[in-house]
Design an enzyme around this catalytic site. Structure first.
Site, PDB file in Angstrom:
ATOM      1  N   VAL A 135       0.912  -1.146   0.000  1.00 29.02           N
ATOM      2  CA  VAL A 135       0.000   0.000   0.000  1.00 29.02           C
ATOM      3  C   VAL A 135       0.953   1.198   0.000  1.00 29.02           C
ATOM      4  CG1 VAL A 135      -1.816   1.228   1.255  1.00 29.02           C
ATOM      5  CG2 VAL A 135      -1.807  -1.273   1.202  1.00 29.02           C
ATOM      6  N   PRO A 136       1.242   1.736  -1.199  1.00 32.59           N
ATOM      7  CA  PRO A 136       2.414   2.588  -1.414  1.00 32.59           C
ATOM      8  C   PRO A 136       2.314   4.019  -0.886  1.00 32.59           C
ATOM      9  CG  PRO A 136       1.185   2.390  -3.444  1.00 32.59           C
ATOM     10  CD  PRO A 136       0.497   1.503  -2.440  1.00 32.59           C
ATOM     11  N   CYS A 137       2.346   4.141   0.424  1.00 34.89           N
ATOM     12  CA  CYS A 137       2.317   5.467   1.037  1.00 34.89           C
ATOM     13  C   CYS A 137       3.571   6.273   0.702  1.00 34.89           C
ATOM     14  CB  CYS A 137       2.120   5.358   2.543  1.00 34.89           C
ATOM     15  SG  CYS A 137       3.258   4.240   3.361  1.00 34.89           S
ATOM     16  N   HIS A 138       4.622   5.598   0.238  1.00 34.44           N
ATOM     17  CA  HIS A 138       5.848   6.301  -0.137  1.00 34.44           C
ATOM     18  C   HIS A 138       5.654   7.155  -1.392  1.00 34.44           C
ATOM     19  CE1 HIS A 138       5.985   2.421  -2.276  1.00 34.44           C
ATOM     20  NE2 HIS A 138       6.596   3.098  -3.236  1.00 34.44           N
TER      21      HIS A 138
END
Length: 184
Positions: A135-138
């Site tokens: 879950v690419p919060c970056h």
């Protein structure tokens, strides 16, 4: 709550801890040096949990290996299950829709959710994401193009963005240029 299983995965940016349920769905992903954060999020979402050591499910291990080898769509096939508020879940779902190699701001994400004034709430939900990388919060950056906080550390965020960028480091140069233009 069904039992949860703890796995460890060696990545180019450090050892990753994975937590799955009995169905093999990913419940948490964090770096070994951020174990306390992961445990805190698990307790917040599931109450007291006991994690049993187990081998990483083959499909999850393969998806992570493929991602780090350059198949940036490999993580799309990872099944995830998270507990959280409806708003948090909507933010986490929206994060998975951001294509690799692209970034958005907290404001962009709030607008995508139909709540243009909820930038701070989006930021809080982003920070509470229990499944980093998948879950690419970056992929969320500050409005002025800065690489804002990342639970795994800014160097890892920088590495992930460079890894995902089709043009490599030019994506980071674009972010730096946005920052420069905004005077930050």
């Amino acid at each position: 709550m069904s039992p949860l299983f703890l796995h460890q995965f060696a990545s180019p940016i450090g050892s990753i801890l994975l937590v799955t349920d009995a169905a093999g769905q990913l419940r948490a992903l964090d770096f070994l040096d951020y174990r306390e954060r992961m445990d805190r999020l698990l307790a917040r979402h599931y109450g007291p949990v006991t994690l049993a050591d187990a081998p990483t499910p083959a499909p999850l291990a393969q998806a992570l290996a493929d991602y780090f080898a350059g198949d940036l769509t490999a993580l799309d096939r990872v099944a995830v299950a998270t507990n959280g508020t409806d708003f948090q879940k909507s933010v986490w779902h929206a994060l998975r829709a951001i294509p690799a190699g692209q970034t958005v701001t907290y404001g962009d994400l709030a607008r995508r959710l139909g709540q243009p004034t909820a930038m701070r709430a989006v930021g809080l939900a982003n920070g509470a994401n229990p499944i980093g990388i998948v879950v690419p919060c970056h992929r969320v950056i500050g409005a002025n193009g800065t690489l804002t906080g990342y639970a795994g550390g800014l160097e890892r965020k920088r590495w992930l963005l460079a890894h995902e960028s089709a043009a490599g480091l030019p994506l980071l140069e674009q972010i730096a240029e946005k920052r420069h233009r905004s005077g930050a």
